[in-house]
Enzyme design. Structure first.
Site, short mmCIF file in Angstrom:
data_model
loop_
_atom_site.label_atom_id
_atom_site.label_comp_id
_atom_site.label_asym_id
_atom_site.label_seq_id
_atom_site.Cartn_x
_atom_site.Cartn_y
_atom_site.Cartn_z
N ARG A 168 30.89 42.39 51.76
CA ARG A 168 30.56 41.91 50.28
C ARG A 168 30.17 40.56 49.98
NH1 ARG A 168 30.79 46.92 50.27
NH2 ARG A 168 32.54 48.29 49.02
N SER A 217 35.71 47.91 42.53
CA SER A 217 37.02 47.67 43.26
C SER A 217 37.09 46.14 42.78
CB SER A 217 36.64 47.54 44.71
OG SER A 217 36.38 48.83 44.93
N GLU A 299 37.32 40.86 44.82
CA GLU A 299 35.89 41.27 45.31
C GLU A 299 34.89 40.95 44.01
OE1 GLU A 299 35.34 45.08 47.11
OE2 GLU A 299 33.53 45.49 46.23
C1 FAD Z 1 32.30 51.98 38.54
C2 FAD Z 1 31.76 50.88 39.50
C3 FAD Z 1 31.53 51.39 40.98
C4 FAD Z 1 31.38 50.64 41.89
N1 FAD Z 1 31.25 50.91 43.30
C5 FAD Z 1 30.75 50.07 44.22
C6 FAD Z 1 30.71 50.32 45.53
O1 FAD Z 1 30.79 51.82 46.08
N2 FAD Z 1 30.10 49.82 46.46
C7 FAD Z 1 29.86 48.15 46.22
O2 FAD Z 1 29.37 47.31 46.89
N3 FAD Z 1 29.84 47.90 44.74
C8 FAD Z 1 30.46 48.49 44.04
N4 FAD Z 1 30.50 48.19 42.61
C9 FAD Z 1 30.29 46.93 42.29
C10 FAD Z 1 28.91 46.60 42.01
O3 FAD Z 1 28.12 47.33 41.24
C11 FAD Z 1 28.00 45.95 42.98
O4 FAD Z 1 28.65 44.81 43.67
C12 FAD Z 1 26.71 45.95 42.57
O5 FAD Z 1 25.73 45.35 43.45
C13 FAD Z 1 26.36 44.44 41.69
O6 FAD Z 1 25.34 44.49 41.28
P1 FAD Z 1 24.81 43.72 39.71
O7 FAD Z 1 23.12 44.15 39.52
O8 FAD Z 1 25.74 44.50 38.69
O9 FAD Z 1 25.14 42.55 40.05
P2 FAD Z 1 26.03 41.33 38.87
O10 FAD Z 1 27.51 41.86 38.83
O11 FAD Z 1 25.13 41.07 37.89
O12 FAD Z 1 25.88 39.90 40.06
C14 FAD Z 1 26.78 40.20 41.12
C15 FAD Z 1 26.42 38.78 41.99
O13 FAD Z 1 25.06 38.87 42.45
C16 FAD Z 1 24.23 37.98 42.15
N5 FAD Z 1 22.84 38.52 41.71
C17 FAD Z 1 22.57 39.24 40.78
N6 FAD Z 1 21.45 39.67 40.96
C18 FAD Z 1 20.59 38.36 41.51
C19 FAD Z 1 19.49 37.97 41.69
N7 FAD Z 1 18.41 38.60 41.39
N8 FAD Z 1 19.27 37.08 42.63
C20 FAD Z 1 20.18 36.22 42.99
N9 FAD Z 1 21.47 36.69 42.59
C21 FAD Z 1 21.78 37.81 41.92
C22 FAD Z 1 25.02 37.44 40.77
O14 FAD Z 1 24.75 35.77 40.72
C23 FAD Z 1 26.36 37.62 41.15
O15 FAD Z 1 26.60 36.57 42.31
C24 FAD Z 1 30.91 49.13 41.66
C25 FAD Z 1 30.97 48.64 40.37
C26 FAD Z 1 31.21 49.65 39.16
C27 FAD Z 1 31.44 49.08 37.85
#
Ligand code: FAD
Length: 307
Positions: A168, A217, A299
């Site tokens: 992560r 999580s 996380e």
């Molecule tokens: C219902 C639910 C289920 C989930 N299940 C999982 C799972 O099974 N496995 C898992 O790993 N995660 C899970 N997650 C967590 C989440 O979806 C992941 O961590 C996902 O990868 C985050 O992506 P995001 O685009 O929403 O990033 P954000 O939440 O917007 O950002 C997360 C991080 O990424 C950085 N970031 C985002 N985009 C960029 C970019 N273009 N350049 C540089 N940095 C960037 C941000 O600065 C921040 O540090 C879940 C979340 C939810 C709500």
């Protein structure tokens, strides 16, 4: 801090409330929200912005608590212009704004197995940054190369080794924005891949509060914990299990709650503030530590100023 804003072709919005852009629907305003039109627009903006001004890229906010006081930074959110997906053989070229689910489906149509991405509700940028994964596969398993724009505006291509991907997390230069990547998955039968994704979605709905506002999580699984301190006694533990053992399933603080359906999911039941969510999380950490000696690590990323 006041500073001259470079001219852009995309949109620049002052004082943008970030609750609108996060899954948990909490968070105060960013100084500015920048949505670049395309790669050149982003690169020019970063080059022309005074060097000391902080920027914070976000994806779709599915792993974020933005605190109630907001973010003293320029938040950069990629959209159209950064969400292309194209498949060639086993390689999938993706823009950082492409949604994981869309990538998984388009890859499956072409017989490439990126099925693990189907149930992760984020963008590719967020998935790389967080080394997202589930069902035994992680971004690190499929990532071939990553394109970024440095805070200076310079474009660069990195290898997965440069990112030091681990559970992560990843290493990105401060202020760098991921703009795209090449992924590679094993070949599979499209029908079988789609069937597998449908089954994974059903499992999620049955075991997780997928209809609630959450950020997935809340805490990392405390892998490698030893209750006796002996190396032959090390075992993997699930965060939900130690939260249950500490009696915190369903615990509430204001509008924040540890889900009854999955105790490692923190949900906004309607009117939670970021402070409610963070306070509840810290209370869970304390109760787990008091009852088991285990220190849970967040996380969910927490950023910004308290209200
Ligand atoms: C219902 C639910 C289920 C989930 N299940 C999982 C799972 O099974 N496995 C898992 O790993 N995660 C899970 N997650 C967590 C989440 O979806 C992941 O961590 C996902 O990868 C985050 O992506 P995001 O685009 O929403 O990033 P954000 O939440 O917007 O950002 C997360 C991080 O990424 C950085 N970031 C985002 N985009 C960029 C970019 N273009 N350049 C540089 N940095 C960037 C941000 O600065 C921040 O540090 C879940 C979340 C939810 C709500």
């Amino acid at each position: 801090m006041t500073y001259p804003m470079p001219k852009v072709r995309g949109t620049l919005t002052p004082d943008k409330v970030l609750a609108d852009l996060t899954w948990l629907r909490v968070g105060g305003p960013a100084d500015w929200l920048f949505r670049p039109a395309d790669v050149e627009d982003l690169a020019d903006f970063l080059r022309d912005l005074p060097a000391g001004v902080p920027v914070f890229p976000i994806g779709v906010g599915s792993n974020l608590i933005v605190r109630d006081g907001g973010l003293r930074a320029i938040v950069i959110r990629l959209g159209r212009g950064f969400n292309d997906i194209s498949v060639e053989g086993c390689q999938v070229q993706v823009g950082a704004a492409a949604l994981d689910a869309h990538v998984a489906k388009k890859a499956a149509d072409a017989g490439v197995d990126l099925t693990f991405l189907r149930t992760i509700p984020g963008s590719i940028g967020g998935a790389i940054r967080m080394n997202a994964g589930c069902y035994g596969s992680y971004m690190a398993d499929v990532l071939q190369s990553v394109d970024i724009i440095l805070r200076s505006g310079e474009k660069m291509t990195l290898t997965p080794a440069d990112l030091k991907l681990c559970y992560r997390q990843s290493d990105l230069p401060e202020g760098a924005v991921l703009i795209g990547a090449v992924l590679k998955g094993p070949q599979g039968d499209p029908q079988e891949l789609h069937a597998r994704m449908a089954a994974q979605l059903a499992t999620r709905d049955a075991t997780q509060p997928t209809k609630d506002r959450s950020a997935g999580s809340t805490f990392r699984n405390p892998a490698g914990f030893s209750s006796t301190g002996r190396s032959d006694d090390v075992h993997d533990l699930k965060a939900w299990k130690v939260i249950d053992n500490a009696g915190m399933r369903g615990a509430r603080r204001g509008g924040a709650q540890m889900s009854e359906k999955h105790s490692n999911f923190m949900i906004n039941t309607g009117d939670a503030t970021a402070a409610d969510l963070e306070y509840l999380g810290e209370e869970v950490r304390k109760k787990v530590y008091d009852s088991s000696g285990i220190t849970l690590e967040w996380e969910i990323m927490r950023v910004g100023d308290p209200g």
